[in-house]
Design a protein around this motif. Structure first.
Motif, PDB file in Angstrom:
ATOM      1  N   ILE A 350       2.031  -2.856  31.399  1.00 47.09           N
ATOM      2  CA  ILE A 350       2.571  -3.285  33.186  1.00 47.09           C
ATOM      3  C   ILE A 350       2.007  -3.098  33.875  1.00 47.09           C
ATOM      4  CG2 ILE A 350       2.795  -1.139  35.291  1.00 47.09           C
ATOM      5  CD1 ILE A 350       4.654  -0.016  32.215  1.00 47.09           C
ATOM      6  N   SER A 351       2.416  -4.150  34.985  1.00 45.26           N
ATOM      7  CA  SER A 351       2.073  -5.095  35.902  1.00 45.26           C
ATOM      8  C   SER A 351       1.897  -4.631  37.648  1.00 45.26           C
ATOM      9  CB  SER A 351       3.233  -6.556  36.244  1.00 45.26           C
ATOM     10  OG  SER A 351       3.151  -7.143  35.187  1.00 45.26           O
ATOM     11  N   VAL A 352       0.858  -4.792  37.743  1.00 45.85           N
ATOM     12  CA  VAL A 352       0.440  -3.804  39.086  1.00 45.85           C
ATOM     13  C   VAL A 352       0.511  -4.510  40.132  1.00 45.85           C
ATOM     14  CG1 VAL A 352      -1.122  -2.440  39.924  1.00 45.85           C
ATOM     15  CG2 VAL A 352      -0.593  -2.101  37.630  1.00 45.85           C
ATOM     16  N   ALA A 353       0.908  -4.766  41.009  1.00 43.27           N
ATOM     17  CA  ALA A 353       1.116  -5.962  42.144  1.00 43.27           C
ATOM     18  C   ALA A 353      -0.683  -5.508  42.971  1.00 43.27           C
ATOM     19  CB  ALA A 353       2.333  -6.112  43.611  1.00 43.27           C
ATOM     20  N   VAL A 354      -1.502  -6.334  43.063  1.00 44.92           N
ATOM     21  CA  VAL A 354      -2.490  -6.769  44.061  1.00 44.92           C
ATOM     22  C   VAL A 354      -1.921  -7.320  45.260  1.00 44.92           C
ATOM     23  CG1 VAL A 354      -5.206  -7.059  43.870  1.00 44.92           C
ATOM     24  CG2 VAL A 354      -3.473  -6.024  41.794  1.00 44.92           C
ATOM     25  N   ALA A 355      -3.001  -6.972  46.236  1.00 45.61           N
ATOM     26  CA  ALA A 355      -3.005  -7.723  47.732  1.00 45.61           C
ATOM     27  C   ALA A 355      -4.389  -8.759  47.547  1.00 45.61           C
ATOM     28  CB  ALA A 355      -2.602  -7.133  47.877  1.00 45.61           C
ATOM     29  N   THR A 356      -4.241 -10.427  47.650  1.00 47.16           N
ATOM     30  CA  THR A 356      -5.544 -10.694  47.607  1.00 47.16           C
ATOM     31  C   THR A 356      -4.952 -11.603  49.178  1.00 47.16           C
ATOM     32  OG1 THR A 356      -4.186 -12.922  46.316  1.00 47.16           O
ATOM     33  CG2 THR A 356      -5.090 -10.373  44.972  1.00 47.16           C
ATOM     34  N   ARG A 358      -5.050 -14.854  48.384  1.00 45.78           N
ATOM     35  CA  ARG A 358      -4.064 -15.663  48.027  1.00 45.78           C
ATOM     36  C   ARG A 358      -2.344 -15.010  48.210  1.00 45.78           C
ATOM     37  NH1 ARG A 358      -8.824 -16.040  45.318  1.00 45.78           N
ATOM     38  NH2 ARG A 358      -9.959 -17.543  45.532  1.00 45.78           N
ATOM     39  N   GLY A 359      -2.538 -14.001  48.490  1.00 41.96           N
ATOM     40  CA  GLY A 359      -1.077 -13.502  48.125  1.00 41.96           C
ATOM     41  C   GLY A 359      -0.694 -12.719  46.705  1.00 41.96           C
ATOM     42  N   LEU A 360      -0.052 -12.014  46.288  1.00 38.56           N
ATOM     43  CA  LEU A 360      -0.159 -11.159  45.795  1.00 38.56           C
ATOM     44  C   LEU A 360       0.084 -11.702  44.190  1.00 38.56           C
ATOM     45  CD1 LEU A 360       3.204  -8.510  47.153  1.00 38.56           C
ATOM     46  CD2 LEU A 360       0.695  -7.797  46.489  1.00 38.56           C
ATOM     47  N   ILE A 361      -0.294 -10.885  43.179  1.00 40.66           N
ATOM     48  CA  ILE A 361      -0.932 -10.967  41.663  1.00 40.66           C
ATOM     49  C   ILE A 361      -0.569  -9.876  41.141  1.00 40.66           C
ATOM     50  CG2 ILE A 361      -2.963 -10.749  41.916  1.00 40.66           C
ATOM     51  CD1 ILE A 361      -2.979 -14.016  40.011  1.00 40.66           C
ATOM     52  N   THR A 362      -0.388  -9.883  39.929  1.00 44.02           N
ATOM     53  CA  THR A 362      -0.127  -8.868  39.291  1.00 44.02           C
ATOM     54  C   THR A 362      -0.718  -8.943  37.646  1.00 44.02           C
ATOM     55  OG1 THR A 362       1.862  -9.879  38.440  1.00 44.02           O
ATOM     56  CG2 THR A 362       2.954  -8.280  40.176  1.00 44.02           C
ATOM     57  N   PRO A 363      -1.977  -7.857  37.947  1.00 45.38           N
ATOM     58  CA  PRO A 363      -2.764  -8.080  36.716  1.00 45.38           C
ATOM     59  C   PRO A 363      -1.838  -6.980  35.578  1.00 45.38           C
ATOM     60  CG  PRO A 363      -4.059  -7.158  38.358  1.00 45.38           C
ATOM     61  CD  PRO A 363      -3.111  -8.108  38.984  1.00 45.38           C
ATOM     62  N   ILE A 364      -2.487  -6.718  34.522  1.00 42.58           N
ATOM     63  CA  ILE A 364      -1.064  -6.775  33.698  1.00 42.58           C
ATOM     64  C   ILE A 364      -2.220  -5.547  33.001  1.00 42.58           C
ATOM     65  CG2 ILE A 364      -0.485  -6.721  31.470  1.00 42.58           C
ATOM     66  CD1 ILE A 364       0.682  -9.695  32.166  1.00 42.58           C
ATOM     67  N   ILE A 365      -1.892  -4.092  32.943  1.00 41.19           N
ATOM     68  CA  ILE A 365      -2.794  -2.810  31.951  1.00 41.19           C
ATOM     69  C   ILE A 365      -1.402  -2.840  30.258  1.00 41.19           C
ATOM     70  CG2 ILE A 365      -3.317  -0.189  32.101  1.00 41.19           C
ATOM     71  CD1 ILE A 365      -4.244  -1.842  34.238  1.00 41.19           C
ATOM     72  N   ARG A 366      -2.102  -3.496  29.665  1.00 40.46           N
ATOM     73  CA  ARG A 366      -1.884  -3.536  28.815  1.00 40.46           C
ATOM     74  C   ARG A 366      -1.910  -2.631  27.630  1.00 40.46           C
ATOM     75  NH1 ARG A 366      -0.474  -8.457  27.087  1.00 40.46           N
ATOM     76  NH2 ARG A 366      -1.340 -10.486  28.172  1.00 40.46           N
ATOM     77  N   ASP A 367      -0.684  -1.700  26.775  1.00 39.23           N
ATOM     78  CA  ASP A 367      -0.255  -0.444  25.804  1.00 39.23           C
ATOM     79  C   ASP A 367      -0.229   0.431  26.841  1.00 39.23           C
ATOM     80  OD1 ASP A 367      -0.292  -2.255  23.304  1.00 39.23           O
ATOM     81  OD2 ASP A 367      -1.695  -2.818  23.520  1.00 39.23           O
TER      82      ASP A 367
END
Length: 487
Positions: A350-356, A358-367
Motif C-alpha cells: 500500500i502506497s501512502v501519500a505524504v506531503a513534503t 518538495r511535493g507529494l511522495i508515496t512511501p510503501i507499507i509492504r505486505d
C-alpha cells in the motif's frame, strides 16, 4: 659505491656517478668522467584519477541535483562512505563511494541542477598518490558529424547575398493576426510587404517574423525609436456586400503593457517529475470515480480502548489495513496495466501519500495485509518522517500496488485523486463528520461518525461494477475492525 636518491612530489630523481655506473656494467672499461644522469618518474606529469559520475539512483531518473557534499577535497574515502546527497526525481538520496581513495576534486559544486546521468561530478585518487596533482580529463571530443558540420559552416561565405524582398501587395484586403500586426507595427514595417500564408490570405506571426529577417536592419528599426508623431491608421475599405467578415477582426494595435514584477521560482526535479506523471496519468488512463460513506463509530471506540493500553494508532492506519484486507479478498483489483493488458500482482503493498516541502511522495507499507494495525502505524510514522527529511531509499517508495491519499486531516470533506501509474486504483479519504440517522428498528435517532471515500480506478482494469463491490467490501471491513484485525 656512492648513490644519491631524492624523492619529491613531482617524481623521483636518481643520481649516480658514471664511473661507478661503468664499473658495475663494464668493469674492464673504467671511465674517469663524473656525469650525473637523471631519470624522471612516469607519474610526474600528473596523477591518473578515479572518475565519480552521476549515478542512476532510481529507474526513472534522467538527471539529478547536487544538494550537499558530505566529503571535502583531500579527505580519505572508504568504499561505502557517503559522498554527497543527490536529489532525484523521487527523493534526496545519499550517494555512497564504491572505491577506496582520496576525494581529489569536486567538479559539480553544491546546488548544481539538472546534472545528466553519467556526467563527471568528482575525481578521486588512490591512497598514497598526491591528490593535488590530479589530472582533470579533457571534455569528450565532438562527434565526427558535429566536426563535419562545423567545418562546413566555416566554408560558407561570411556575408551571404541578401534574399530578394517580397513584392508588396497592391490589391485586396489586408488581414493580419494580432501578433503579426503588433510585430509589424512595432518595427514600422509596411504590412503589404508580407507574404500571407494563413487561411484566406491571413498574415500570420510567422509571416511577420520572416519578413523581419529579410529586411535590412535600417528598414526594420523599431518605430518606438522615432520621435515623429504617430500617423493615424487609415480605415480599412468597406468590403463589398456578401463578402465574409475579417477573421480575426481587424484591431488597432496598442502600446505593449509595462512589464510587471515577478519572482521566478525554478521547479525542482521532483516537482517536474510529478507534473509529468500526473499529466501522463490524466491523459492516458481512463479515470472512473465512485464514492461511499463509511461509519467510523467502531473504529473510534476501538482507538479509545487501545489508547488506554498506551497503544496509539490513527484512523488512517485502520484505512490502510481495510484496503489491504479488501485487496486480498478481491485479487482482481490488485492488478497493474502493462503493454499487453492486465498484470496480476502477487503482493499487497500500500502506497501512502505524504506531503513534503518538495511535493507529494508515496512511501510503501509492504505486505500490509499480513501486518497488524499497530505495526502498520509504526511503519507509517517512520516512513512519513523519512519522506519529509528526504531520506527515503528507492525500495521504500517504488513498487506499490494500491495508493491511499488522506486529506481529512486538512478538513477536506471529499475529493478525487489522480491514479499513480501503473497502479489501477487510488483511494481518496475525506474528513469525518457527525450526522444523525433514524434507527428503523425503534424509530430513534442515533449519531454516526461518517467519512467519504472516493475510489479512482483505471477503467481498463476495474469497471464500475467491480469498483462498487470493492467499496462495499472495504466499508464492511472498516466498520468491523475487530473482525478485520483477525483476518
Amino acid at each position: 659505491m656512492a648513490v644519491s636518491l631524492r624523492l619529491g612530489h613531482q617524481g623521483v630523481l636518481f643520481g649516480l656517478r658514471l664511473s661507478q655506473f661503468n664499473k658495475l656494467l663494464w668493469p674492464r672499461q673504467p671511465c674517469q668522467d663524473r656525469v650525473r644522469f637523471f631519470f624522471q618518474s612516469p607519474w610526474v606529469l600528473g596523477v591518473s584519477p578515479l572518475k565519480v559520475e552521476m549515478p542512476a539512483l532510481s529507474p526513472t531518473m534522467e538527471e539529478g541535483n547536487i544538494v550537499k557534499w558530505l566529503k571535502k577535497e583531500g579527505e580519505p574515502v572508504v568504499a561505502g562512505d557517503a559522498l554527497c546527497e543527490i536529489e532525484t526525481d523521487k527523493a534526496v538520496v545519499t550517494m555512497e563511494s564504491s572505491d577506496d581513495g582520496v576525494l581529489a576534486k569536486i567538479l559539480m559544486e553544491e546546488g548544481s541542477r539538472n546534472v545528466r546521468l553519467g556526467t563527471l561530478i568528482a575525481l578521486m585518487v588512490e591512497e598514497g598518490q598526491d591528490w593535488k596533482q590530479v589530472e582533470i580529463p579533457p571534455p569528450d571530443a565532438p562527434s565526427p558529424s558535429a566536426t563535419d558540420t562545423g567545418s562546413a559552416s566555416t566554408m560558407t561565405p561570411a556575408s551571404p547575398s541578401p534574399s530578394p524582398l517580397p513584392k508588396p501587395i497592391t490589391s485586396g484586403l489586408l488581414r493580419l493576426s494580432p501578433a503579426a500586426r503588433h510585430i509589424l507595427g512595432t518595427h514600422g514595417i509596411d504590412p503589404k510587404l508580407a507574404t500571407p500564408t494563413g487561411p484566406r490570405g491571413l498574415i500570420t506571426k510567422e509571416d511577420a517574423l520572416n519578413l523581419l529577417k529579410k529586411l535590412p536592419a535600417s528598414e526594420a528599426a523599431p518605430a518606438a525609436m522615432t520621435t515623429a508623431a504617430p500617423v493615424p491608421t487609415p480605415a480599412d475599405p468597406i468590403p463589398p456586400p456578401g463578402s465574409r467578415p475579417n477573421i480575426p477582426p481587424v484591431s488597432v494595435p496598442g502600446k505593449p503593457g509595462a512589464p510587471g514584477n515577478f519572482t521566478e521560482i525554478p521547479a525542482t526535479t521532483i516537482r517536474r517529475v510529478i507534473a509529468q506523471r500526473l499529466t501522463e496519468s490524466k491523459t492516458t488512463i481512463p479515470h472512473a470515480y465512485a464514492s461511499i460513506d463509511c461509519d467510523m463509530a467502531a473504529v473510534m471506540k476501538l482507538r479509545k480502548d487501545l489508547a488506554k493500553d498506551q497503544i496509539k494508532v490513527s484512523v488512517n492506519d485502520f484505512i490502510i489495513k481495510a484496503a489491504a484486507v479488501t485487496l486480498r479478498d478481491m485479487p482482481e483489483v490488485n492488478v497493474t496495466w502493462s503493454g499487453d493488458g492486465p498484470h496480476p500482482l502477487d503482493s499487497i503493498h500500500i502506497s501512502v501519500a505524504v506531503a513534503t516541502d518538495r511535493g507529494l511522495i508515496t512511501p510503501i507499507i509492504r505486505d500490509a495485509a499480513n501486518k497488524g494495525v499497530q505495526e502498520i502505524s509504526a511503519t507509517a510514522k517512520v516512513l512519513a518522517q523519512k519522506a519529509r527529511d528526504g531520506k527515503l531509499l528507492p525500495e521504500e517508495y517504488q513498487g506499490g500496488s494500491f495508493s491511499i491519499s488522506n486529506l481529512g486531516m486538512f478538513g477536506i470533506s471529499g475529493f478525487s485523486a489522480v491514479i499513480n501509474p501503473p497502479q489501477a486504483c487510488i483511494l481518496a479519504v475525506g474528513t469525518s463528520r457527525t450526522e444523525l440517522q433514524l434507527n428503523e428498528d425503534d424509530q430513534t435517532l442515533r449519531t454516526q461518525q461518517l467519512i467519504t471515500v472516493t475510489l479512482s480506478s483505471d477503467g481498463r482494469l476495474v469497471d464500475d461494477e467491480l469498483a462498487s463491490r470493492f467499496l462495499d467490501k472495504f466499508r464492511a471491513n472498516l466498520e468491523k475492525p475487530q473482525r478485520m484485525a483477525l483476518a
